[in-house]
Design a protein around this motif. Structure first.
Motif, PDB file in Angstrom:
ATOM      1  N   SER A 291       1.014  -1.099  -0.072  1.00 24.87           N
ATOM      2  CA  SER A 291       0.105   0.089   0.029  1.00 24.87           C
ATOM      3  C   SER A 291       0.782   1.142   0.043  1.00 24.87           C
ATOM      4  N   GLY A 292       0.192   2.426  -0.166  1.00 22.26           N
ATOM      5  CA  GLY A 292       1.055   3.679  -0.305  1.00 22.26           C
ATOM      6  C   GLY A 292       1.439   3.990   0.982  1.00 22.26           C
TER       7      GLY A 292
ATOM      8  N   THR B 287      -2.956  16.796   4.807  1.00 22.55           N
ATOM      9  CA  THR B 287      -2.753  15.696   4.090  1.00 22.55           C
ATOM     10  C   THR B 287      -3.824  14.563   4.484  1.00 22.55           C
ATOM     11  N   PHE B 288      -3.717  13.471   3.817  1.00 19.32           N
ATOM     12  CA  PHE B 288      -4.625  12.349   4.388  1.00 19.32           C
ATOM     13  C   PHE B 288      -3.690  11.544   5.494  1.00 19.32           C
TER      14      PHE B 288
ATOM     15  N   ALA C  43      -2.818   9.050   6.429  1.00 20.53           N
ATOM     16  CA  ALA C  43      -1.658   7.995   6.410  1.00 20.53           C
ATOM     17  C   ALA C  43      -0.453   8.607   6.364  1.00 20.53           C
ATOM     18  N   THR C  44      -0.101   9.857   5.933  1.00 23.71           N
ATOM     19  CA  THR C  44       1.104  10.689   6.194  1.00 23.71           C
ATOM     20  C   THR C  44       1.507  10.692   7.462  1.00 23.71           C
TER      21      THR C  44
ATOM     22  N   VAL D 131       4.141  16.557   0.536  1.00 17.20           N
ATOM     23  CA  VAL D 131       3.041  15.785   0.184  1.00 17.20           C
ATOM     24  C   VAL D 131       2.375  16.533  -1.105  1.00 17.20           C
TER      25      VAL D 131
ATOM     26  N   ASP E 249       5.762  12.074  -0.421  1.00 18.39           N
ATOM     27  CA  ASP E 249       4.383  11.382  -0.269  1.00 18.39           C
ATOM     28  C   ASP E 249       3.617  11.770  -1.765  1.00 18.39           C
TER      29      ASP E 249
ATOM     30  N   GLN F  93      -0.799  10.999  -4.588  1.00 17.60           N
ATOM     31  CA  GLN F  93      -1.736  11.476  -5.589  1.00 17.60           C
ATOM     32  C   GLN F  93      -1.373  11.848  -6.856  1.00 17.60           C
TER      33      GLN F  93
ATOM     34  N   LEU G 265      -1.293   2.869  -4.928  1.00 12.87           N
ATOM     35  CA  LEU G 265      -2.291   2.291  -5.986  1.00 12.87           C
ATOM     36  C   LEU G 265      -3.675   2.046  -5.529  1.00 12.87           C
ATOM     37  N   TYR G 266      -4.166   2.784  -4.249  1.00 12.79           N
ATOM     38  CA  TYR G 266      -5.423   2.459  -3.800  1.00 12.79           C
ATOM     39  C   TYR G 266      -6.436   2.917  -4.966  1.00 12.79           C
TER      40      TYR G 266
ATOM     41  N   LYS H 192      -6.883   6.247  -6.575  1.00 11.64           N
ATOM     42  CA  LYS H 192      -5.857   7.129  -7.086  1.00 11.64           C
ATOM     43  C   LYS H 192      -5.803   7.072  -8.482  1.00 11.64           C
TER      44      LYS H 192
END
Ligand SMILES: *Cc1c(COP(=O)(O)O)cnc(C)c1O
Length: 370
Positions: free
Chosen positions: A57-58, A83-84, A86-87, A129, A155, A158, A179-180, A183
């Motif tokens: 995953s990312g 940011t999302f 996840a970062t 990001v 990051d 996107q 690659l979710y 995206k």
């Protein structure tokens, strides 16, 4: 004119993807096989890097990059508060402390002067990001990182295919892609790390497969970060047609720009000179002078059958689970705070044609310009 619902994102999988997935099913080689290698080759080519290492995953890509760069407890990492999540989670997963640099109001990416201001004796890395597909100001960020000896972990979740000057994102340090499903290129779940550093690539390859150098010969305690060949097969045709995917997004963004340019009270996406925007999101700001609020505009669009999204409604650390943590230093970022209250992303994906874009324009104008 059709009035079918227009979604904020749509997966576009065609015959080429189906054929490759079927090839994997019939090959019997389901994980970490030839399709994964082919997908990695497309990223090497696109990013111009010596290595591309596929992971699950990312988020995993970010954790892996930071981990192999030696980031851990006692270190500080500077990133964007806009940011999302996840970062932030990836940095915390390493045990490092997070600090936040405010963003540039026009392009939503971190301001180099703010990165500089957050640097201290413990700062080890910066995570710019490339938000919504717009690259951060990498030239200046690279200068600061070089002067201060910081690692750069991009990051680029996107922003596959975006460039700064003639350099692709993912080539400025260690590049992390997602690659979710939503995206610009998707394998459902998946991630990629790009790097020119042989050792970084080798370490991630080791760690993603339990630290195994040769069969049942373990060099380090590792993880399972592997991607399946079924997933990789989905991504290969999309990477081969990436220019077409980006061109369709940019054409839709151009048409939204043309239709919305004179609407009072909103700010259209800025395209930083010399940095190509790949329009993962087309994000407007609904300012205080607009005829209705951001949330009212979203509700109006929803009634017209048009999806929209608020990415992101709050600063990334502004949740109870991050409060009072010594590893989350809440630096003041007033620009990001103000912007998170104003942003609204409109559909821009390649599944939309001129008719759908015109419907979006009409609906926005209906709420704000008539
Ligand atoms: C999607 C995304 C990630 C995480 O990627 P996953 O594949 O969902 O783990 C990280 N950062 C940003 C900015 C993202 O948009």
């Amino acid at each position: 004119m059709s009035d079918a619902p227009i979604a904020i994102s749509a997966v576009q999988i065609g015959a080429a993807e189906e054929a490759l997935v079927l090839e994997v099913l019939r090959s019997g080689h389901l994980v970490q096989g030839p399709m994964v290698e082919r997908l990695e080759a497309t990223f090497r080519e696109r990013c111009g890097t010596a290595h591309a290492v596929a992971v699950s995953s990312g988020t995993t890509a970010l954790v892996a990059a930071l981990e192999v760069l030696g980031i851990g407890p006692g270190d500080e990492v500077i990133t964007s508060p806009f940011t999302f999540v996840a970062t932030l989670n990836a940095i915390l997963a390493t045990g490092a402390t997070v600090r936040f640099a405010d963003i540039e109001a026009r392009d939503f990416t971190i301001r180099p002067d703010e990165v500089e201001a957050r640097c201290g004796p413990r700062t080890r890395a910066v995570v710019p990001v490339h938000l919504y597909g717009q690259p951060a100001a990498m030239d200046t960020i690279c200068e600061i990182a070089r002067a201060r000896g910081l690692a750069i972990v991009e990051d680029a979740a996107q922003a596959i295919g975006a460039t700064v000057g003639d350099r692709p994102v993912g080539s400025f340090g260690t590049g992390c892609f997602s690659l979710y499903a939503t995206k610009n290129v998707t394998t459902g779940e998946g991630g990629m790390v790009t790097t020119d550093d042989d050792e970084v690539a080798d370490r991630i390859r080791l760690l993603r497969n339990q630290g195994m150098r040769d069969r049942y010969d373990y060099a380090v305690p590792g993880h399972n970060w592997r991607l399946t060949d079924l997933q990789a097969a989905l991504g290969i045709p999309q990477m081969e047609h990436l220019d077409r995917i980006i061109a369709a997004r940019v054409a839709n963004a151009d048409r939204l720009d043309a239709g919305l340019g004179d609407v009072p009270g909103i700010t259209l996406p800025f395209r930083a000179p010399g940095r190509t925007h790949v329009f993962h999101q087309y994000t407007i700001r609904v300012g205080p002078d607009a005829r209705c609020t951001r949330d009212e505009l979203a509700a109006h669009l929803a009634r017209a059958g048009i999806g929209s999204g608020v990415y992101y409604p709050r600063l990334v650390h502004d949740y109870g689970c991050y409060r009072d943590r010594p590893d989350v230093v809440v630096d003041p970022t007033p620009i990001a705070a103000a912007i998170s209250a104003e942003v609204l992303s409109l559909p821009v994906h390649p599944g939309l044609g001129a008719c759908e874009i015109d419907r979006i324009v009409d609906a926005v104008r209906d709420a704000l310009a008539r």
